[in-house]
Motif scaffolding. Structure first.
Motif, PDB file in Angstrom:
ATOM      1  N   SER A 187       0.826  -1.207   0.000  1.00  8.61           N
ATOM      2  CA  SER A 187       0.000   0.000   0.000  1.00  8.61           C
ATOM      3  C   SER A 187       0.862   1.259   0.000  1.00  8.61           C
ATOM      4  O   SER A 187       0.569   2.232  -0.715  1.00  8.61           O
ATOM      5  CB  SER A 187      -0.944   0.004   1.207  1.00  8.61           C
ATOM      6  N   ILE A 188       1.946   1.236   0.796  1.00  5.56           N
ATOM      7  CA  ILE A 188       2.851   2.388   0.837  1.00  5.56           C
ATOM      8  C   ILE A 188       3.576   2.524  -0.494  1.00  5.56           C
ATOM      9  O   ILE A 188       3.757   3.629  -1.014  1.00  5.56           O
ATOM     10  CB  ILE A 188       3.862   2.247   1.992  1.00  5.56           C
ATOM     11  N   LYS A 189       3.988   1.397  -1.072  1.00  2.00           N
ATOM     12  CA  LYS A 189       4.668   1.419  -2.370  1.00  2.00           C
ATOM     13  C   LYS A 189       3.775   2.031  -3.445  1.00  2.00           C
ATOM     14  O   LYS A 189       4.205   2.894  -4.217  1.00  2.00           O
ATOM     15  CB  LYS A 189       5.074   0.000  -2.782  1.00  2.00           C
ATOM     16  N   ALA A 190       2.515   1.590  -3.478  1.00  2.00           N
ATOM     17  CA  ALA A 190       1.578   2.095  -4.489  1.00  2.00           C
ATOM     18  C   ALA A 190       1.366   3.595  -4.325  1.00  2.00           C
ATOM     19  O   ALA A 190       1.342   4.347  -5.312  1.00  2.00           O
ATOM     20  CB  ALA A 190       0.243   1.352  -4.380  1.00  2.00           C
ATOM     21  N   ALA A 191       1.221   4.046  -3.066  1.00  3.69           N
ATOM     22  CA  ALA A 191       1.014   5.477  -2.813  1.00  3.69           C
ATOM     23  C   ALA A 191       2.241   6.282  -3.215  1.00  3.69           C
ATOM     24  O   ALA A 191       2.124   7.364  -3.807  1.00  3.69           O
ATOM     25  CB  ALA A 191       0.703   5.694  -1.335  1.00  3.69           C
ATOM     26  N   ALA A 192       3.438   5.747  -2.920  1.00  7.24           N
ATOM     27  CA  ALA A 192       4.679   6.455  -3.242  1.00  7.24           C
ATOM     28  C   ALA A 192       4.871   6.562  -4.754  1.00  7.24           C
ATOM     29  O   ALA A 192       5.261   7.619  -5.270  1.00  7.24           O
ATOM     30  CB  ALA A 192       5.870   5.745  -2.609  1.00  7.24           C
ATOM     31  N   ILE A 193       4.589   5.470  -5.466  1.00  2.43           N
ATOM     32  CA  ILE A 193       4.710   5.500  -6.928  1.00  2.43           C
ATOM     33  C   ILE A 193       3.711   6.493  -7.518  1.00  2.43           C
ATOM     34  O   ILE A 193       4.023   7.240  -8.457  1.00  2.43           O
ATOM     35  CB  ILE A 193       4.498   4.091  -7.524  1.00  2.43           C
ATOM     36  N   SER A 194       2.496   6.497  -6.965  1.00  2.68           N
ATOM     37  CA  SER A 194       1.480   7.445  -7.419  1.00  2.68           C
ATOM     38  C   SER A 194       1.928   8.881  -7.191  1.00  2.68           C
ATOM     39  O   SER A 194       1.768   9.749  -8.067  1.00  2.68           O
ATOM     40  CB  SER A 194       0.164   7.186  -6.680  1.00  2.68           C
ATOM     41  N   ASN A 195       2.516   9.143  -6.025  1.00  2.88           N
ATOM     42  CA  ASN A 195       3.022  10.483  -5.730  1.00  2.88           C
ATOM     43  C   ASN A 195       4.133  10.879  -6.696  1.00  2.88           C
ATOM     44  O   ASN A 195       4.218  12.028  -7.130  1.00  2.88           O
ATOM     45  CB  ASN A 195       3.543  10.545  -4.295  1.00  2.88           C
ATOM     46  N   GLY A 196       5.003   9.913  -7.033  1.00  2.20           N
ATOM     47  CA  GLY A 196       6.058  10.178  -8.000  1.00  2.20           C
ATOM     48  C   GLY A 196       5.488  10.497  -9.370  1.00  2.20           C
ATOM     49  O   GLY A 196       5.979  11.387 -10.067  1.00  2.20           O
ATOM     50  N   GLY A 197       4.447   9.772  -9.757  1.00  2.00           N
ATOM     51  CA  GLY A 197       3.799  10.035 -11.040  1.00  2.00           C
ATOM     52  C   GLY A 197       3.224  11.432 -11.113  1.00  2.00           C
ATOM     53  O   GLY A 197       3.271  12.080 -12.172  1.00  2.00           O
ATOM     54  N   LEU A 198       2.699  11.927  -9.985  1.00  4.00           N
ATOM     55  CA  LEU A 198       2.172  13.294  -9.952  1.00  4.00           C
ATOM     56  C   LEU A 198       3.285  14.308 -10.204  1.00  4.00           C
ATOM     57  O   LEU A 198       3.048  15.369 -10.792  1.00  4.00           O
ATOM     58  CB  LEU A 198       1.513  13.574  -8.607  1.00  4.00           C
ATOM     59  N   GLY A 199       4.513  13.969  -9.764  1.00  2.00           N
ATOM     60  CA  GLY A 199       5.647  14.856 -10.010  1.00  2.00           C
ATOM     61  C   GLY A 199       5.914  15.041 -11.495  1.00  2.00           C
ATOM     62  O   GLY A 199       6.253  16.139 -11.945  1.00  2.00           O
ATOM     63  N   ILE A 200       5.748  13.976 -12.268  1.00  2.00           N
ATOM     64  CA  ILE A 200       5.933  14.067 -13.723  1.00  2.00           C
ATOM     65  C   ILE A 200       4.886  15.003 -14.327  1.00  2.00           C
ATOM     66  O   ILE A 200       5.154  15.722 -15.295  1.00  2.00           O
ATOM     67  CB  ILE A 200       5.840  12.669 -14.366  1.00  2.00           C
ATOM     68  N   LEU A 201       3.695  15.007 -13.733  1.00  2.00           N
ATOM     69  CA  LEU A 201       2.627  15.873 -14.220  1.00  2.00           C
ATOM     70  C   LEU A 201       2.778  17.313 -13.722  1.00  2.00           C
ATOM     71  O   LEU A 201       2.094  18.210 -14.207  1.00  2.00           O
ATOM     72  CB  LEU A 201       1.260  15.329 -13.777  1.00  2.00           C
ATOM     73  N   GLY A 202       3.669  17.521 -12.743  1.00  2.00           N
ATOM     74  CA  GLY A 202       3.929  18.883 -12.280  1.00  2.00           C
ATOM     75  C   GLY A 202       3.548  19.170 -10.848  1.00  2.00           C
ATOM     76  O   GLY A 202       3.635  20.312 -10.395  1.00  2.00           O
ATOM     77  N   ILE A 203       3.119  18.149 -10.077  1.00  2.00           N
ATOM     78  CA  ILE A 203       2.711  18.341  -8.679  1.00  2.00           C
ATOM     79  C   ILE A 203       3.641  17.530  -7.784  1.00  2.00           C
ATOM     80  O   ILE A 203       3.597  16.297  -7.794  1.00  2.00           O
ATOM     81  CB  ILE A 203       1.254  17.897  -8.463  1.00  2.00           C
ATOM     82  N   THR A 204       4.484  18.211  -7.011  1.00  2.00           N
ATOM     83  CA  THR A 204       5.501  17.500  -6.234  1.00  2.00           C
ATOM     84  C   THR A 204       5.234  17.457  -4.733  1.00  2.00           C
ATOM     85  O   THR A 204       5.890  16.694  -4.017  1.00  2.00           O
ATOM     86  CB  THR A 204       6.891  18.142  -6.441  1.00  2.00           C
ATOM     87  N   GLU A 205       4.292  18.262  -4.232  1.00  2.00           N
ATOM     88  CA  GLU A 205       4.076  18.315  -2.782  1.00  2.00           C
ATOM     89  C   GLU A 205       3.781  16.944  -2.165  1.00  2.00           C
ATOM     90  O   GLU A 205       4.352  16.607  -1.117  1.00  2.00           O
ATOM     91  CB  GLU A 205       2.947  19.300  -2.432  1.00  2.00           C
TER      92      GLU A 205
ATOM     93  N   ALA B 274       4.764  13.999  -3.089  1.00  2.00           N
ATOM     94  CA  ALA B 274       6.005  13.216  -3.049  1.00  2.00           C
ATOM     95  C   ALA B 274       6.986  13.802  -2.035  1.00  2.00           C
ATOM     96  O   ALA B 274       7.639  13.069  -1.286  1.00  2.00           O
ATOM     97  CB  ALA B 274       6.645  13.181  -4.437  1.00  2.00           C
ATOM     98  N   LEU B 275       7.100  15.122  -1.994  1.00  2.00           N
ATOM     99  CA  LEU B 275       8.050  15.753  -1.074  1.00  2.00           C
ATOM    100  C   LEU B 275       7.679  15.499   0.377  1.00  2.00           C
ATOM    101  O   LEU B 275       8.518  15.102   1.190  1.00  2.00           O
ATOM    102  CB  LEU B 275       8.113  17.265  -1.345  1.00  2.00           C
ATOM    103  N   PHE B 276       6.405  15.727   0.709  1.00  2.00           N
ATOM    104  CA  PHE B 276       5.983  15.594   2.105  1.00  2.00           C
ATOM    105  C   PHE B 276       5.661  14.150   2.483  1.00  2.00           C
ATOM    106  O   PHE B 276       5.789  13.756   3.637  1.00  2.00           O
ATOM    107  CB  PHE B 276       4.765  16.479   2.370  1.00  2.00           C
ATOM    108  N   GLY B 277       5.223  13.358   1.507  1.00  2.00           N
ATOM    109  CA  GLY B 277       4.824  11.992   1.816  1.00  2.00           C
ATOM    110  C   GLY B 277       5.935  10.970   1.711  1.00  2.00           C
ATOM    111  O   GLY B 277       5.892   9.928   2.363  1.00  2.00           O
ATOM    112  N   VAL B 278       6.956  11.248   0.892  1.00  2.00           N
ATOM    113  CA  VAL B 278       8.029  10.273   0.665  1.00  2.00           C
ATOM    114  C   VAL B 278       9.405  10.848   1.011  1.00  2.00           C
ATOM    115  O   VAL B 278      10.145  10.268   1.803  1.00  2.00           O
ATOM    116  CB  VAL B 278       8.020   9.772  -0.801  1.00  2.00           C
TER     117      VAL B 278
END
Length: 450
Positions: A350-368, A370-374
């Motif tokens: 579950s943590i892995k999936a959330a972290a990968i999802s957060n990383g994917g948002l970074g590619i789209l331009g949203i990093t918060e 990933a920064l705060f969660g990972v």
């Protein structure tokens, strides 16, 4: 309600009767509590959807991410709170401690002025991207009516920038928004624009005129001062006469003074800042790009990246390009690469999936997220973001990469780097190297399994 469960958990932990007030900023829910000691901060940080919890002054801040507005709306419905459209730094502060002017309040004020405009700039920037693509591919000829109209639509937010900044500044400093627009209207009045470079005599005072189209700082300073002037004058005028005379006196007596001193001063400050940063980057070259992009994760986490918005926006408005925006794009890819790399070593699914999802948002331009969660929890991800960003920053300065449109720095804005040379090709190369380096560091260095 989409976030009802999350909101109920937050209210249970903080205690609804313990909440004096609640509002939000760009990424955070901000609670003013009667007694912060009663709140289990660790348990609050474990609520699904809460990336991190911080105590700042008299506030309990839950970092949520860019969708915080939706969460706040549901929270107000669940807790039956009054819903506020924007951050009001004075709300609840008089109940806890005397208001202080700090660097944080400065950043929040700056953010409240410019953040509402981001959607407008992104809309104009993406239209400029479309225009660049159609022109570069030969689909539309230069000078064609269709291309001319697209350019006009894309350029409009930047040309009429003083009006939009005047509106948000007036809203922030509690001046009637229409009076704020009136200040911008004076700065943009054709007579002032036509006399740019010369001047106008006003009761013996020589007022030097400038072109304030596409400017930020002169308008912001003039509206802020007008807000205080208007309130001062309003206190001196009897209430039954204030509607007629407060505005007349404020603008007749003080607007010429703002045109004489404050607006030119703001124009000069904007030019000095722009020249300073441009000179710094050109003198420092790749080293400057490496340092700037390398520290970007910390600038974003502390919100200090907002201080660069006026300079970046004015660069686009004045020259049609900017040399700092590529660093934001590269930082997003560095954070994304490092986050995804580190996530692949995490055992918990579950943590892995959330972290990968957060990383994917970074590619789209949203990093918060990933920064705060990972990145704040896994050092490998943070190190990868910094090192990968630094390498990408050095490369983009080495290749002299510029951004030609204010578009959200994600994968879909790559067209904003297109020109008649190899600018976009170099940017793609920088992005690829940044992502790979960050990914490898995040993957190799992350030894944590929990």
């Amino acid at each position: 309600m989409k976030y009802e469960k999350m909101c109920k958990e937050i209210l249970t932990i903080i205690g609804q009767e313990n909440i004096v007030d609640v509002f939000h900023c760009v990424t955070r829910l901000r609670f003013i509590a009667k007694d912060k000691e009663k709140v289990d901060l660790k348990k609050l940080g474990e609520v699904e959807g809460v990336l991190q919890v911080k105590i700042v002054g008299n506030q309990i801040q839950c970092i949520i991410g860019p969708h915080v507005g939706e969460v706040y709306e549901d929270l107000c419905k669940v807790g039956e709170f009054e819903q506020k459209p924007e951050i009001d730094e004075e709300v609840g502060e008089e109940k806890t401690e005397k208001k202080k002017i700090t660097f944080n309040t400065f950043l929040e004020g700056l953010s409240s002025i410019f953040m509402p405009l981001i959607s407008v700039f992104c809309a104009g920037g993406m239209i400029k991207c479309l225009s660049i693509i159609l022109s570069s591919c030969g689909i539309l000829a230069d000078g064609s009516g269709t291309l001319t109209l697209l350019d006009a639509i894309g350029d409009a937010p930047f040309y009429f920038l003083p009006f939009m900044v005047a509106y948000t500044t007036a809203k922030r400093f509690k001046l009637n928004e229409l009076l704020g627009l009136m200040v911008a209207g004076v700065l943009m009045y054709p007579t002032i624009m036509e006399n740019a470079g010369s001047g106008i005599n006003f009761i013996g005072i020589h007022i030097t005129c400038y072109s304030y189209a596409s400017t930020v700082i002169p308008t912001v300073l003039c509206v802020i001062l007008m807000a205080y002037i208007y309130r001062f004058v309003d206190k001196l005028i009897p209430k039954n006469l204030s509607l007629v005379f407060t505005g007349m006196i404020s603008f007749t007596v003080f607007m010429p003074l703002l045109l004489w001193i404050i607006a030119p001063l703001g124009n000069h400050v904007a030019n000095v800042l722009s020249v300073f940063f441009e000179t710094l980057f050109h003198v420092a070259g790749p080293l400057g790009g490496a340092v700037f992009t390398g520290v970007m994760p910390f600038l974003v986490m502390t919100g200090t990246h907002s201080t660069l918005d006026p300079i970046i926006i004015q660069n686009f408005a004045k020259t049609g390009m900017d040399y700092m925006f590529p660093a934001f794009f590269l930082n997003n890819f560095a954070v994304a690469g490092a986050t995804i790399g580190a996530a692949l070593r995490i055992k918990d699914k579950s943590i892995k999936a959330a972290a990968i999802s957060n990383g994917g948002l970074g590619i789209l331009g949203i990093t918060e997220p990933a920064l705060f969660g990972v990145c704040t929890k896994y050092k490998a991800a943070l190190i990868g973001s910094v090192v990968g960003g630094a390498i990408g920053g050095a490369l983009y300065m080495f290749f002299h990469v510029y951004s030609y449109a204010y578009a959200m720095p994600g994968i879909f804005s790559i067209a904003s780097y297109a020109d008649k040379n190899n600018n976009m090709l170099w940017m793609i190369l920088c992005l690829a190297i940044t992502f790979v380096v960050s990914f490898v560091i995040g993957f190799v260095m992350n030894k944590e399994e929990k």
